[in-house]
Design a protein around this motif. Structure first.
Motif, PDB file in Angstrom:
ATOM      1  N   ARG A  26     -33.758 130.592  71.349  1.00 11.89           N
ATOM      2  CA  ARG A  26     -34.277 130.827  70.005  1.00 11.89           C
ATOM      3  C   ARG A  26     -35.803 130.944  69.949  1.00 11.89           C
ATOM      4  O   ARG A  26     -36.358 131.286  68.914  1.00 11.89           O
ATOM      5  CB  ARG A  26     -33.808 129.716  69.069  1.00 11.89           C
ATOM      6  N   ALA A  29     -37.297 134.427  68.700  1.00 10.23           N
ATOM      7  CA  ALA A  29     -36.976 134.730  67.302  1.00 10.23           C
ATOM      8  C   ALA A  29     -37.712 133.794  66.353  1.00 10.23           C
ATOM      9  O   ALA A  29     -38.149 134.202  65.284  1.00 10.23           O
ATOM     10  CB  ALA A  29     -35.471 134.634  67.078  1.00 10.23           C
ATOM     11  N   GLY A  56     -24.197 130.468  66.066  1.00 13.41           N
ATOM     12  CA  GLY A  56     -25.483 131.024  65.659  1.00 13.41           C
ATOM     13  C   GLY A  56     -26.039 131.997  66.675  1.00 13.41           C
ATOM     14  O   GLY A  56     -26.551 133.067  66.321  1.00 13.41           O
ATOM     15  N   GLU A  57     -25.919 131.654  67.947  1.00 16.66           N
ATOM     16  CA  GLU A  57     -26.410 132.552  69.001  1.00 16.66           C
ATOM     17  C   GLU A  57     -25.623 133.860  69.008  1.00 16.66           C
ATOM     18  O   GLU A  57     -26.206 134.944  69.133  1.00 16.66           O
ATOM     19  CB  GLU A  57     -26.300 131.864  70.355  1.00 16.66           C
ATOM     20  N   ARG A  60     -26.721 135.876  65.789  1.00 20.16           N
ATOM     21  CA  ARG A  60     -28.110 136.323  65.748  1.00 20.16           C
ATOM     22  C   ARG A  60     -28.499 137.219  66.910  1.00 20.16           C
ATOM     23  O   ARG A  60     -29.346 138.100  66.748  1.00 20.16           O
ATOM     24  CB  ARG A  60     -29.057 135.126  65.706  1.00 20.16           C
ATOM     25  N   ASP A  67     -30.532 144.029  63.477  1.00 20.42           N
ATOM     26  CA  ASP A  67     -31.384 142.880  63.166  1.00 20.42           C
ATOM     27  C   ASP A  67     -31.842 142.862  61.713  1.00 20.42           C
ATOM     28  O   ASP A  67     -31.825 141.807  61.069  1.00 20.42           O
ATOM     29  CB  ASP A  67     -32.612 142.857  64.080  1.00 20.42           C
ATOM     30  N   ARG A  70     -28.929 141.898  59.366  1.00 20.58           N
ATOM     31  CA  ARG A  70     -28.601 140.473  59.528  1.00 20.58           C
ATOM     32  C   ARG A  70     -29.641 139.591  58.832  1.00 20.58           C
ATOM     33  O   ARG A  70     -29.301 138.673  58.086  1.00 20.58           O
ATOM     34  CB  ARG A  70     -28.512 140.126  61.014  1.00 20.58           C
ATOM     35  N   GLU A  71     -30.913 139.878  59.058  1.00 19.13           N
ATOM     36  CA  GLU A  71     -31.962 139.033  58.473  1.00 19.13           C
ATOM     37  C   GLU A  71     -32.010 139.177  56.952  1.00 19.13           C
ATOM     38  O   GLU A  71     -32.229 138.197  56.239  1.00 19.13           O
ATOM     39  CB  GLU A  71     -33.311 139.327  59.115  1.00 19.13           C
ATOM     40  N   ILE A  74     -29.223 136.986  55.693  1.00 15.83           N
ATOM     41  CA  ILE A  74     -29.564 135.557  55.771  1.00 15.83           C
ATOM     42  C   ILE A  74     -30.514 135.186  54.639  1.00 15.83           C
ATOM     43  O   ILE A  74     -30.326 134.165  53.958  1.00 15.83           O
ATOM     44  CB  ILE A  74     -30.179 135.212  57.145  1.00 15.83           C
ATOM     45  N   HIS A  90     -36.469 132.382  58.575  1.00 17.17           N
ATOM     46  CA  HIS A  90     -36.021 133.766  58.784  1.00 17.17           C
ATOM     47  C   HIS A  90     -36.970 134.822  58.242  1.00 17.17           C
ATOM     48  O   HIS A  90     -36.735 136.016  58.440  1.00 17.17           O
ATOM     49  CB  HIS A  90     -34.597 133.944  58.245  1.00 17.17           C
ATOM     50  N   LEU A 159     -21.479 134.928  58.815  1.00 30.81           N
ATOM     51  CA  LEU A 159     -22.917 134.634  58.749  1.00 30.81           C
ATOM     52  C   LEU A 159     -23.217 133.749  57.540  1.00 30.81           C
ATOM     53  O   LEU A 159     -23.959 132.765  57.645  1.00 30.81           O
ATOM     54  CB  LEU A 159     -23.697 135.950  58.678  1.00 30.81           C
ATOM     55  N   TYR A 163     -24.773 129.878  57.602  1.00 30.91           N
ATOM     56  CA  TYR A 163     -25.981 129.459  56.891  1.00 30.91           C
ATOM     57  C   TYR A 163     -25.684 128.514  55.737  1.00 30.91           C
ATOM     58  O   TYR A 163     -26.558 127.743  55.331  1.00 30.91           O
ATOM     59  CB  TYR A 163     -26.852 130.673  56.541  1.00 30.91           C
TER      60      TYR A 163
END
Length: 189
Positions: A26, A29, A56-57, A60, A67, A70-71, A74, A90, A159, A163
């Motif tokens: 992590r 990131a 999580g890995e 993410r 990316d 996904r972000e 989140i 994030h 996801l 979270y």
């Protein structure tokens, strides 16, 4: 207040190896050395920390979604949860994925940014449905499936679940935002 102790000095063997690997994976990131506090505190139950960390890995770093999508998802879920902690963690990955400052500001205000591509807007609509505990509208699901397959729509829902778990840990155990991270928007403090 119900804080959990920091168990890192008591970790040994496989638990310590998993802890160190999670921190290493992590680091890029997060833009910081060391494992984030929510995972540190989760290691009061190493078996669960390992399982949540693996999920999580996967989501993410090895998921189906791009990316930026996904972000965005989140951050949208963080606004629904009122989780400044997740937002702070994030914001940087979202910026690295190409999410603009304007889009971040609109998300923080609870809006879906108008300038986003259609698939990103559809992803945020999935998050909205999950947060509202309602079915995903079929036309929204069809847009996600067309872009990312059935795996992508499942990934968006899982996801949100991940979270939610993270924010439950933060709220239940009063885990503060670590120094050096962006301050969350006023609406999430």
């Amino acid at each position: 207040m119900a804080p959990l102790p920091d168990p890192t000095d008591q970790l040994a063997g496989e638990d310590k190896a998993v802890f160190d690997r999670m921190a290493s994976v992590r680091a890029h990131a997060e833009g910081r050395a060391g494992l984030v506090e929510v995972y540190v505190r989760m290691f009061n139950n190493p078996v669960l920390a390992r399982s949540v960390g693996a999920l999580g890995e996967q989501l993410r770093f090895h998921g189906t979604l791009p990316d930026d999508v996904r972000e965005l998802a989140i951050l949208r879920f963080a606004t629904h949860q009122g989780s400044g902690y997740e937002w702070s963690h994030h914001q940087r990955p979202a910026e690295l994925a190409g999410v603009s400052a304007e889009a971040l500001a609109e998300l923080a205000a609870g809006r879906i940014p108008a300038a986003l591509p259609d698939t990103s807007k559809a992803a945020l609509a999935v998050v909205d449905a999950v947060a509202a505990r309602t079915s995903i509208p079929s036309e929204v699901q069809e847009r996600i499936v067309a872009a990312y397959g059935h795996a992508g729509v499942v990934e968006l829902v899982i996801l949100c679940g991940l979270y939610a778990t993270m924010s439950y840990m933060v709220f239940a155990f009063d885990i503060p935002i670590e120094d050096g991270l962006p301050t969350p928007p006023d609406s999430l403090r």
